[in-house]
Design a protein around this motif. Structure first.
Motif, mmCIF file in Angstrom:
data_model
loop_
_atom_site.group_PDB
_atom_site.id
_atom_site.type_symbol
_atom_site.label_atom_id
_atom_site.label_comp_id
_atom_site.label_asym_id
_atom_site.label_seq_id
_atom_site.Cartn_x
_atom_site.Cartn_y
_atom_site.Cartn_z
ATOM 1 N N LEU A 30 44.376 20.146 50.152
ATOM 2 C CA LEU A 30 43.690 21.387 50.501
ATOM 3 C C LEU A 30 42.233 21.417 50.025
ATOM 4 N N ASP A 31 41.838 20.514 49.150
ATOM 5 C CA ASP A 31 40.526 20.603 48.504
ATOM 6 C C ASP A 31 39.357 20.628 49.490
ATOM 7 N N GLY A 32 39.398 19.831 50.526
ATOM 8 C CA GLY A 32 38.320 19.838 51.511
ATOM 9 C C GLY A 32 38.205 21.171 52.222
ATOM 10 N N ILE A 33 39.338 21.769 52.552
ATOM 11 C CA ILE A 33 39.331 23.066 53.225
ATOM 12 C C ILE A 33 38.874 24.152 52.245
ATOM 13 N N ILE A 34 39.271 24.011 50.975
ATOM 14 C CA ILE A 34 38.828 24.968 49.953
ATOM 15 C C ILE A 34 37.312 24.921 49.815
ATOM 16 N N LEU A 35 36.739 23.715 49.762
ATOM 17 C CA LEU A 35 35.277 23.599 49.672
ATOM 18 C C LEU A 35 34.606 24.184 50.906
ATOM 19 N N THR A 36 35.206 23.981 52.072
ATOM 20 C CA THR A 36 34.648 24.540 53.301
ATOM 21 C C THR A 36 34.612 26.062 53.224
ATOM 22 N N ALA A 37 35.642 26.668 52.628
ATOM 23 C CA ALA A 37 35.677 28.122 52.471
ATOM 24 C C ALA A 37 34.652 28.603 51.445
ATOM 25 N N ALA A 38 34.359 27.773 50.452
ATOM 26 C CA ALA A 38 33.485 28.189 49.353
ATOM 27 C C ALA A 38 32.005 27.886 49.579
ATOM 28 N N LEU A 39 31.706 26.885 50.407
ATOM 29 C CA LEU A 39 30.321 26.438 50.582
ATOM 30 C C LEU A 39 29.721 26.959 51.883
ATOM 31 N N PRO A 40 28.392 27.016 51.944
ATOM 32 C CA PRO A 40 27.767 27.351 53.231
ATOM 33 C C PRO A 40 28.010 26.234 54.244
ATOM 34 N N ALA A 41 27.829 26.522 55.511
ATOM 35 C CA ALA A 41 28.041 25.522 56.566
ATOM 36 C C ALA A 41 27.013 24.406 56.438
ATOM 37 N N GLY A 42 27.331 23.253 57.028
ATOM 38 C CA GLY A 42 26.354 22.173 57.124
ATOM 39 C C GLY A 42 26.542 21.026 56.162
ATOM 40 N N PHE A 43 27.637 20.980 55.430
ATOM 41 C CA PHE A 43 27.881 19.866 54.522
ATOM 42 C C PHE A 43 28.592 18.738 55.254
#
Length: 191
Positions: free
Chosen positions: A35-48
């Protein structure tokens, strides 16, 4: 990603500093669950751009989601693919693309921060980008290694103060300073 976690009753709570003032940057986070990648996607701004192990490219649903997130896949067992990926990520960093890594490279059921791989820190040092350490809490309990359905429970993300790159700092020094910053907030031991 935010809708997914809200729907399963586990919205991601973000605490600490913001990433935006340090953009572009290299984000590094502990790795404890799929789940960590999806968690980071929820926490970070778009564009990573996320660096993901090549094996995930063949997992049907995960592959679709990871490609939509702008992930780059690397075959860790193939030296030429690792080198190609490193060159491509360095070029992206030098163009100002924000990168996100799990420097442990993998996870398992044993709690703790595993040794780091050097790639994220080499890219940050060569592109003179700050490294933003992130600590993810709760993902190991929510979807541990070997489990397919997430358990209930809270999710938290701490965005730590950035570790600045400089001409004087080697990638190993950058890696060591980032690791210390993460361990200061992580509720798991150093492995």
């Amino acid at each position: 990603a935010r809708i997914f976690f809200a729907a399963i009753g586990s919205p991601v709570r973000v605490e600490g500093s913001a990433v935006e003032p340090h953009y572009p940057c290299v984000v590094v986070a502990n790795h404890a669950s799929y789940l960590d990648g999806i968690i980071l996607t929820a926490a970070l701004p778009a564009g990573f751009t996320y660096l993901i192990k090549h094996e995930m490219a063949s997992v049907p649903i995960a592959s679709f989601i990871l490609r939509r997130l702008g992930s780059a896949f690397v075959d860790r067992g193939n030296r030429s693919d690792r080198n190609r990926s490193a060159r491509a990520l360095l070029a992206a960093a030098e163009r100002g693309t924000a990168l996100s890594f799990f420097p442990e490279g993998t996870f398992d059921a044993v709690p703790g921060l595993k040794p780091f791989q050097q790639g994220a820190f080499s890219a940050a040092a060569r592109a003179n980008l700050p490294v933003v350490p992130i600590v993810i809490y709760g993902s190991r309990a929510k979807l541990p290694s070997g489990r397919f359905l997430p358990a209930p429970g809270p999710l938290r993300v701490r965005i730590c103060e950035p570790v600045r790159s400089s001409a004087e700092a080697s990638s190993r020094e950058l890696m060591a300073r980032t690791r210390r910053a993460m361990l200061a907030h992580l509720d798991e031991p150093e492995l």
